[in-house]
Structure formats: C-alpha cells, structure tokens
Design a protein around this motif. Sequence first.
Motif: not given
Length: 124
Positions: A34-56, A105-106
């Motif tokens: 699972m991951a979080w991305f963010r996108q500001a106006p006029g900008k590309e979607r960017e990677f913020v954070a990710a966590i593997t399947t069982i959180g290790l 993946e970012r």
Amino acid sequence: QVQVVESGGGLVQAGGSLRLSCAASGRTFSRFLMAWFRQAPGKEREFVAAITTIGLSTHYTDSVKGRFTISRDNAKNTVYLQMSSLKPEDTAVYYCAARAGQLVERDWYEYDYWGQGTQVTVSS
C-alpha cells in the motif's frame, strides 16, 4: 482485486497534524503493498510513502521523512498516514494506492488500484 476509499483530509494550520485513513475492501488486503501519493495543482502525482504487505518495511519520500508515518492494520483492512509538522507545501490531494507483491515502486503507474483522493490543505 481491491477497492480503496480515503478519508481524513481537511484544512489545518502549518505545524498541525492530520491522520489519513484508507479503507480497503476484499479478503486479500494483506497481499497488497500500500502507498500514498499526492498531487498538487499543476504538478505531477508524486510518491509520499509505502508500506509492505505485513508492515515490516516502510518507505518515504525525502520531504516527509521524520514528519509522516505510514502504518497498516490488516485485521481492519486499513492503511494510515499520520502527518505531523505540516507545511503549506504539503497541500495536495492525497491518494491511496495498492499493488500486488512486495516490491516498492515510486512511480504512480506501477499501482493498479486507486482511491478517489482526499484534499489536504495547509494554511500558513
């Protein structure tokens, strides 16, 4: 397959905190990175954070290290993003994303499932 729905966005002053949640459907949530991305106006979607399947393992973009924390509760099919010391430049629509497997993946196009996004606005 998994469906995800984000919540928890809002308006906060600089220096404040917010916790985003991403609720996922399906019985195979624990198989998805699972991951979080963010996108500001006029900008590309960017990677913020990710966590593997069982959180290790967790991964962050440099600009949020030490301020944001990603976590997951597989029993609740939910992933969280705790955001602290927020800055105006954190203002964006935040998206939850999922991809099968363990490889972090970012690039946004590597993710198969997306939520509709939740707006985070940080005022100065």
